[in-house]
Design a protein around this motif. Structure first.
Motif, PDB file in Angstrom:
ATOM      1  N   LEU A   1     -45.245   9.691  40.097  1.00  0.00           N
ATOM      2  CA  LEU A   1     -45.148   8.449  39.329  1.00  0.00           C
ATOM      3  C   LEU A   1     -44.477   8.798  38.003  1.00  0.00           C
ATOM      4  O   LEU A   1     -45.014   9.575  37.206  1.00  0.00           O
ATOM      5  CB  LEU A   1     -46.541   7.852  39.105  1.00  0.00           C
ATOM      6  CG  LEU A   1     -46.562   6.541  38.320  1.00  0.00           C
ATOM      7  CD1 LEU A   1     -45.740   5.455  39.014  1.00  0.00           C
ATOM      8  CD2 LEU A   1     -48.000   6.067  38.117  1.00  0.00           C
ATOM      9  N   HIS A   2     -43.289   8.217  37.796  1.00  0.00           N
ATOM     10  CA  HIS A   2     -42.470   8.596  36.640  1.00  0.00           C
ATOM     11  C   HIS A   2     -43.106   8.110  35.338  1.00  0.00           C
ATOM     12  O   HIS A   2     -43.159   8.844  34.352  1.00  0.00           O
ATOM     13  CB  HIS A   2     -41.073   7.991  36.821  1.00  0.00           C
ATOM     14  CG  HIS A   2     -39.963   8.840  36.292  1.00  0.00           C
ATOM     15  ND1 HIS A   2     -38.668   8.718  36.717  1.00  0.00           N
ATOM     16  CD2 HIS A   2     -39.940   9.807  35.339  1.00  0.00           C
ATOM     17  CE1 HIS A   2     -37.911   9.582  36.060  1.00  0.00           C
ATOM     18  NE2 HIS A   2     -38.659  10.247  35.218  1.00  0.00           N
ATOM     19  N   ARG A   3     -43.571   6.865  35.336  1.00  0.00           N
ATOM     20  CA  ARG A   3     -44.296   6.320  34.175  1.00  0.00           C
ATOM     21  C   ARG A   3     -45.296   5.302  34.690  1.00  0.00           C
ATOM     22  O   ARG A   3     -44.976   4.530  35.607  1.00  0.00           O
ATOM     23  CB  ARG A   3     -43.373   5.582  33.203  1.00  0.00           C
ATOM     24  CG  ARG A   3     -42.332   6.403  32.518  1.00  0.00           C
ATOM     25  CD  ARG A   3     -42.899   7.349  31.452  1.00  0.00           C
ATOM     26  NE  ARG A   3     -41.800   8.060  30.818  1.00  0.00           N
ATOM     27  CZ  ARG A   3     -41.180   9.127  31.332  1.00  0.00           C
ATOM     28  NH1 ARG A   3     -41.588   9.643  32.485  1.00  0.00           N
ATOM     29  NH2 ARG A   3     -40.171   9.698  30.712  1.00  0.00           N
TER      30      ARG A   3
ATOM     31  N   SER B   1     -33.748  21.160  26.489  1.00  0.00           N
ATOM     32  CA  SER B   1     -32.485  20.428  26.724  1.00  0.00           C
ATOM     33  C   SER B   1     -31.274  21.295  26.371  1.00  0.00           C
ATOM     34  O   SER B   1     -30.245  20.789  25.937  1.00  0.00           O
ATOM     35  CB  SER B   1     -32.457  19.120  25.928  1.00  0.00           C
ATOM     36  OG  SER B   1     -33.548  18.318  26.292  1.00  0.00           O
ATOM     37  N   GLY B   2     -31.394  22.579  26.577  1.00  0.00           N
ATOM     38  CA  GLY B   2     -30.266  23.499  26.381  1.00  0.00           C
ATOM     39  C   GLY B   2     -30.360  24.290  25.088  1.00  0.00           C
ATOM     40  O   GLY B   2     -29.780  25.374  24.978  1.00  0.00           O
ATOM     41  N   PHE B   3     -31.118  23.810  24.104  1.00  0.00           N
ATOM     42  CA  PHE B   3     -31.133  24.472  22.793  1.00  0.00           C
ATOM     43  C   PHE B   3     -31.619  25.919  22.888  1.00  0.00           C
ATOM     44  O   PHE B   3     -31.065  26.822  22.248  1.00  0.00           O
ATOM     45  CB  PHE B   3     -32.016  23.691  21.802  1.00  0.00           C
ATOM     46  CG  PHE B   3     -32.020  24.306  20.435  1.00  0.00           C
ATOM     47  CD1 PHE B   3     -30.944  24.129  19.577  1.00  0.00           C
ATOM     48  CD2 PHE B   3     -33.074  25.113  20.015  1.00  0.00           C
ATOM     49  CE1 PHE B   3     -30.923  24.733  18.324  1.00  0.00           C
ATOM     50  CE2 PHE B   3     -33.055  25.717  18.766  1.00  0.00           C
ATOM     51  CZ  PHE B   3     -31.991  25.525  17.921  1.00  0.00           C
TER      52      PHE B   3
ATOM     53  N   GLN C   1     -28.424  32.347  36.966  1.00  0.00           N
ATOM     54  CA  GLN C   1     -29.067  33.056  35.851  1.00  0.00           C
ATOM     55  C   GLN C   1     -30.548  32.665  35.741  1.00  0.00           C
ATOM     56  O   GLN C   1     -31.421  33.506  35.548  1.00  0.00           O
ATOM     57  CB  GLN C   1     -28.340  32.708  34.550  1.00  0.00           C
ATOM     58  CG  GLN C   1     -28.809  33.523  33.372  1.00  0.00           C
ATOM     59  CD  GLN C   1     -28.220  33.026  32.059  1.00  0.00           C
ATOM     60  OE1 GLN C   1     -28.926  32.407  31.277  1.00  0.00           O
ATOM     61  NE2 GLN C   1     -26.942  33.290  31.825  1.00  0.00           N
ATOM     62  N   ASN C   2     -30.821  31.382  35.889  1.00  0.00           N
ATOM     63  CA  ASN C   2     -32.204  30.911  35.750  1.00  0.00           C
ATOM     64  C   ASN C   2     -33.094  31.453  36.871  1.00  0.00           C
ATOM     65  O   ASN C   2     -34.277  31.744  36.661  1.00  0.00           O
ATOM     66  CB  ASN C   2     -32.250  29.382  35.694  1.00  0.00           C
ATOM     67  CG  ASN C   2     -31.517  28.841  34.465  1.00  0.00           C
ATOM     68  OD1 ASN C   2     -31.280  29.579  33.508  1.00  0.00           O
ATOM     69  ND2 ASN C   2     -31.141  27.569  34.490  1.00  0.00           N
ATOM     70  N   ALA C   3     -32.523  31.590  38.066  1.00  0.00           N
ATOM     71  CA  ALA C   3     -33.301  32.141  39.192  1.00  0.00           C
ATOM     72  C   ALA C   3     -33.779  33.557  38.867  1.00  0.00           C
ATOM     73  O   ALA C   3     -34.904  33.950  39.191  1.00  0.00           O
ATOM     74  CB  ALA C   3     -32.461  32.146  40.464  1.00  0.00           C
TER      75      ALA C   3
HETATM   76  N1  LIG Z   1     -40.499  13.503  34.449  1.00  0.00           N
HETATM   77  C1  LIG Z   1     -39.700  13.210  33.458  1.00  0.00           C
HETATM   78  O1  LIG Z   1     -39.818  12.161  32.838  1.00  0.00           O
HETATM   79  C2  LIG Z   1     -38.624  14.187  33.073  1.00  0.00           C
HETATM   80  C3  LIG Z   1     -37.973  14.085  31.840  1.00  0.00           C
HETATM   81  C4  LIG Z   1     -36.990  15.032  31.542  1.00  0.00           C
HETATM   82  C5  LIG Z   1     -36.687  16.026  32.445  1.00  0.00           C
HETATM   83  N2  LIG Z   1     -37.331  16.085  33.647  1.00  0.00           N
HETATM   84  C6  LIG Z   1     -37.023  17.126  34.655  1.00  0.00           C
HETATM   85  O2  LIG Z   1     -36.922  18.380  33.996  1.00  0.00           O
HETATM   86  C7  LIG Z   1     -35.658  18.970  34.334  1.00  0.00           C
HETATM   87  C8  LIG Z   1     -35.194  19.827  33.203  1.00  0.00           C
HETATM   88  O3  LIG Z   1     -35.002  19.065  32.007  1.00  0.00           O
HETATM   89  P1  LIG Z   1     -33.570  18.944  31.342  1.00  0.00           P
HETATM   90  O4  LIG Z   1     -32.549  19.209  32.383  1.00  0.00           O
HETATM   91  O5  LIG Z   1     -33.508  17.667  30.607  1.00  0.00           O
HETATM   92  O6  LIG Z   1     -33.614  20.055  30.204  1.00  0.00           O
HETATM   93  P2  LIG Z   1     -33.578  21.656  30.210  1.00  0.00           P
HETATM   94  O7  LIG Z   1     -33.815  22.178  31.551  1.00  0.00           O
HETATM   95  O8  LIG Z   1     -34.460  22.063  29.105  1.00  0.00           O
HETATM   96  O9  LIG Z   1     -32.078  21.950  29.738  1.00  0.00           O
HETATM   97  C9  LIG Z   1     -30.974  21.518  30.477  1.00  0.00           C
HETATM   98  C10 LIG Z   1     -29.724  21.881  29.720  1.00  0.00           C
HETATM   99  O10 LIG Z   1     -29.629  23.293  29.608  1.00  0.00           O
HETATM  100  C11 LIG Z   1     -28.388  23.761  30.089  1.00  0.00           C
HETATM  101  N3  LIG Z   1     -28.647  25.031  30.772  1.00  0.00           N
HETATM  102  C12 LIG Z   1     -29.423  25.219  31.870  1.00  0.00           C
HETATM  103  N4  LIG Z   1     -29.510  26.539  32.158  1.00  0.00           N
HETATM  104  C13 LIG Z   1     -28.767  27.183  31.232  1.00  0.00           C
HETATM  105  C14 LIG Z   1     -28.475  28.558  31.002  1.00  0.00           C
HETATM  106  N5  LIG Z   1     -28.984  29.531  31.744  1.00  0.00           N
HETATM  107  N6  LIG Z   1     -27.645  28.871  29.963  1.00  0.00           N
HETATM  108  C15 LIG Z   1     -27.125  27.896  29.180  1.00  0.00           C
HETATM  109  N7  LIG Z   1     -27.382  26.578  29.337  1.00  0.00           N
HETATM  110  C16 LIG Z   1     -28.194  26.229  30.368  1.00  0.00           C
HETATM  111  C17 LIG Z   1     -27.856  22.673  30.993  1.00  0.00           C
HETATM  112  O11 LIG Z   1     -26.459  22.692  30.938  1.00  0.00           O
HETATM  113  P3  LIG Z   1     -25.526  22.038  32.078  1.00  0.00           P
HETATM  114  O12 LIG Z   1     -26.020  20.637  32.224  1.00  0.00           O
HETATM  115  O13 LIG Z   1     -24.173  22.120  31.483  1.00  0.00           O
HETATM  116  O14 LIG Z   1     -25.689  22.798  33.296  1.00  0.00           O
HETATM  117  C18 LIG Z   1     -28.454  21.404  30.389  1.00  0.00           C
HETATM  118  O15 LIG Z   1     -27.610  20.925  29.375  1.00  0.00           O
HETATM  119  C19 LIG Z   1     -34.745  17.756  34.606  1.00  0.00           C
HETATM  120  O16 LIG Z   1     -33.610  18.126  35.340  1.00  0.00           O
HETATM  121  C20 LIG Z   1     -35.705  16.850  35.354  1.00  0.00           C
HETATM  122  O17 LIG Z   1     -35.770  17.283  36.699  1.00  0.00           O
HETATM  123  C21 LIG Z   1     -38.299  15.193  33.954  1.00  0.00           C
END
Ligand SMILES: NC(=O)c1ccc[n+]([C@@H]2O[C@H](COP(=O)([O-])OP(=O)(O)OC[C@H]3O[C@@H](n4cnc5c(N)ncnc54)[C@H](OP(=O)(O)O)[C@@H]3O)[C@@H](O)[C@H]2O)c1
Length: 332
Positions: free
Chosen positions: A123-125, A223-225, A304-306
């Motif tokens: 459930l997303h929200r 989010s990438g930071f 890389q993440n794996a």
């Molecule tokens: N349930 C919810 O409400 C909710 C909310 C937010 C997120 N999520 C889930 O959580 C997952 C992860 O969150 P997120 O994708 O927002 O944030 P994140 O995983 O914290 O960061 C994603 C960002 O990091 C970059 N990145 C990933 N691996 C990297 C690496 N090894 N080196 C450099 N940059 C890298 C990606 O770049 P690129 O895009 O250029 O590859 C993307 O911009 C989502 O995909 C989603 O499945 C769920």
């Protein structure tokens, strides 16, 4: 890759999952490329990142359609984690937790994903207009019907964290979880957790651990930071959610550099490890029930993440990360 078991349904997944959201949602649209994303999903599966996290509202719908193109051939290799409950409208995103909607949303997700069962349906929200027990009851019926194997609840966003309120972070989420547990067991909670957003550590994560409930760490790389690949000069296109995010102003990105520097120092102690891998290994060290789902659309980042699953942080590493300054800038 190491496997982890999550929740009441004892679901087995690779210790690090793949967040599929950046392929179709929230980040700069011009950088999204369906074919490249497909290769990324294949690479992730090849490396043992079995859990693919998506949602019907990513796109909307296109993220599930993309995954369907992989799943129709590789269903046995993957663990499908999707979500319902948020509708993307012209102006706003609205919650819908009505039982009839949940049933229709599940059938539509199954079609798009080209599968006959969803491993984890989240459930997303919660819909403030519908008692959560009603929504959860409809989701439980999907398990009984064999369309879904297990249920999860997402707790992402300002209301879940309650920044600025006197309630402890995620207190409201825990109340919701206690209510739905009366209806049908929760297998997994998905909430934000990372080195720069550690709020879930205080109450939510222990709550899950005590009940054998899995925890999907969303936004594990900030989010990438936290990867160190973004600098205060990195601008974001207007359709990228980070363009409006208080932590991604040049000022706050500069102020938060000591956090990345700390991850880099730890990474250097582990040969050619990267800050991203340290950020993920830190999550894996928070408990055997934690599965980070780093998001990426790029093959090289997925690979890389794996590898982070192999990185074992020492007590010294964990102490150094615990001592990093708290993040500056509101996260809401
Ligand atoms: N349930 C919810 O409400 C909710 C909310 C937010 C997120 N999520 C889930 O959580 C997952 C992860 O969150 P997120 O994708 O927002 O944030 P994140 O995983 O914290 O960061 C994603 C960002 O990091 C970059 N990145 C990933 N691996 C990297 C690496 N090894 N080196 C450099 N940059 C890298 C990606 O770049 P690129 O895009 O250029 O590859 C993307 O911009 C989502 O995909 C989603 O499945 C769920």
């Amino acid at each position: 890759m190491e496997r982890r078991t999550i929740g009441a349904a004892a679901l087995e997944v690779g210790a690090v999952g793949l967040g599929c959201m950046p392929m179709s949602w929230a980040y700069t649209t011009s950088q999204q490329d369906g074919e490249a994303s497909l290769r990324t999903v294949h690479t992730a599966l090849d490396r043992g990142m079995t859990l693919l996290d998506t949602a019907d509202m990513y796109g909307p719908f296109t993220n599930e359609l993309l995954l369907g193109r992989v799943l129709r051939r590789r269903r046995a290799d993957a663990f499908v984690s999707t979500k319902c409950g948020l509708l993307v409208g012209e102006q706003h995103i609205v919650a819908n937790g009505r039982p009839g909607y949940v049933r229709r949303a599940c059938d539509a997700s199954l079609r798009r994903l080209q599968t006959d069962v969803i491993d984890l349906y989240q459930l997303h929200r919660a819909d403030p207009e519908v008692p959560i027990e009603e929504t959860w009851g409809a989701m439980a019926e999907l398990v009984a019907a064999g369309k879904v194997r297990a249920l999860g609840l997402c707790a992402v966003g300002a209301r879940a964290r309650r920044r600025g309120s006197r309630a402890s972070p995620y207190e409201e989420t825990i109340r919701q979880l206690e209510r739905v547990q009366q209806v049908f067991p929760v297998s997994c909670v998905q909430a934000e957790l990372s080195v720069w957003s550690p709020e879930a550590l205080s109450a939510l994560l222990p709550w899950c651990e005590a009940r054998g409930i899995g925890f999907l760490a969303a936004m594990p790389l900030g989010s990438g930071f936290l990867t160190g690949t973004l600098t205060p000069g990195s601008g974001f296109e207007p359709d990228d959610a980070r363009a409006r995010h208080p932590r991604f102003t040049a000022e706050m990105m500069a102020a938060n550099q000591p956090i990345v520097a700390g991850l880099r120092r730890v990474a250097r102690r582990h040969g050619d490890a990267t800050p991203a891998q340290v950020a993920l290994a830190w999550l894996l060290a928070q408990g055997p029930h934690v599965v980070p789902v780093p998001g990426t659309k790029k093959e090289r980042w997925a690979a890389q993440n794996a590898e982070a699953a192999r990185l074992e942080l020492t007590a010294e590493d964990l102490a150094e990360i615990a001592g990093l300054p708290p993040a500056r800038g509101s996260w809401d």
